[in-house]
Motif scaffolding. Structure first.
Motif, PDB file in Angstrom:
ATOM      1  N   GLU A  99       1.408   4.210  -2.966  1.00  0.00           N
ATOM      2  CA  GLU A  99       1.343   5.645  -2.693  1.00  0.00           C
ATOM      3  C   GLU A  99       2.609   6.357  -3.184  1.00  0.00           C
ATOM      4  OE1 GLU A  99       1.195   8.361   1.263  1.00  0.00           O
ATOM      5  OE2 GLU A  99      -0.233   6.698   1.180  1.00  0.00           O
ATOM      6  N   GLU A 142       0.829  -1.205   0.000  1.00  0.00           N
ATOM      7  CA  GLU A 142       0.000   0.000   0.000  1.00  0.00           C
ATOM      8  C   GLU A 142       0.871   1.266   0.000  1.00  0.00           C
ATOM      9  OE1 GLU A 142      -2.081  -3.492   1.410  1.00  0.00           O
ATOM     10  OE2 GLU A 142      -0.270  -2.552   2.195  1.00  0.00           O
ATOM     11  N   GLU A 143       1.938   1.239   0.766  1.00  0.00           N
ATOM     12  CA  GLU A 143       2.866   2.375   0.814  1.00  0.00           C
ATOM     13  C   GLU A 143       3.622   2.515  -0.506  1.00  0.00           C
ATOM     14  OE1 GLU A 143       5.166   5.607   2.110  1.00  0.00           O
ATOM     15  OE2 GLU A 143       3.354   4.750   2.989  1.00  0.00           O
ATOM     16  N   THR A 150      -2.836  -0.038  -5.654  1.00  0.00           N
ATOM     17  CA  THR A 150      -2.316  -1.203  -4.936  1.00  0.00           C
ATOM     18  C   THR A 150      -2.386  -2.434  -5.829  1.00  0.00           C
ATOM     19  OG1 THR A 150      -3.034  -0.243  -2.846  1.00  0.00           O
ATOM     20  CG2 THR A 150      -2.554  -2.586  -2.834  1.00  0.00           C
TER      21      THR A 150
END
Length: 68
Positions: free
Chosen positions: A28, A24-25, A34
């Motif tokens: 971003e 998820e990071e 994702t």
């Protein structure tokens, strides 16, 4: 990247996984979904012959250590 035949995107995802960053990071950071990260991750796992993120991380870290 060349060692395993990864695309630039797959290599970025694999490197981030090796740093312990969650998908998820990574999404971003890269400005992608994702799902896209998971797709790149799946391809990287297949190309490296690994089955888990932890295996991929260990392999990338070991390979980098051997090169440097």
């Amino acid at each position: 990247r060349q060692l395993f035949g990864l695309t630039p995107s797959e290599a970025r995802v694999a490197a981030a996984i090796a740093e312990g960053v969650a998908p998820e990071e990574i999404a971003e950071r890269l400005g992608v979904s994702t799902g896209t990260v998971r797709s790149h991750l799946k391809q990287a796992l297949g190309k490296t012959g690994t089955h888990r993120q932890s295996e991929l991380a260990a392999l990338v870290n070991h390979s980098v250590a051997m090169l440097g």
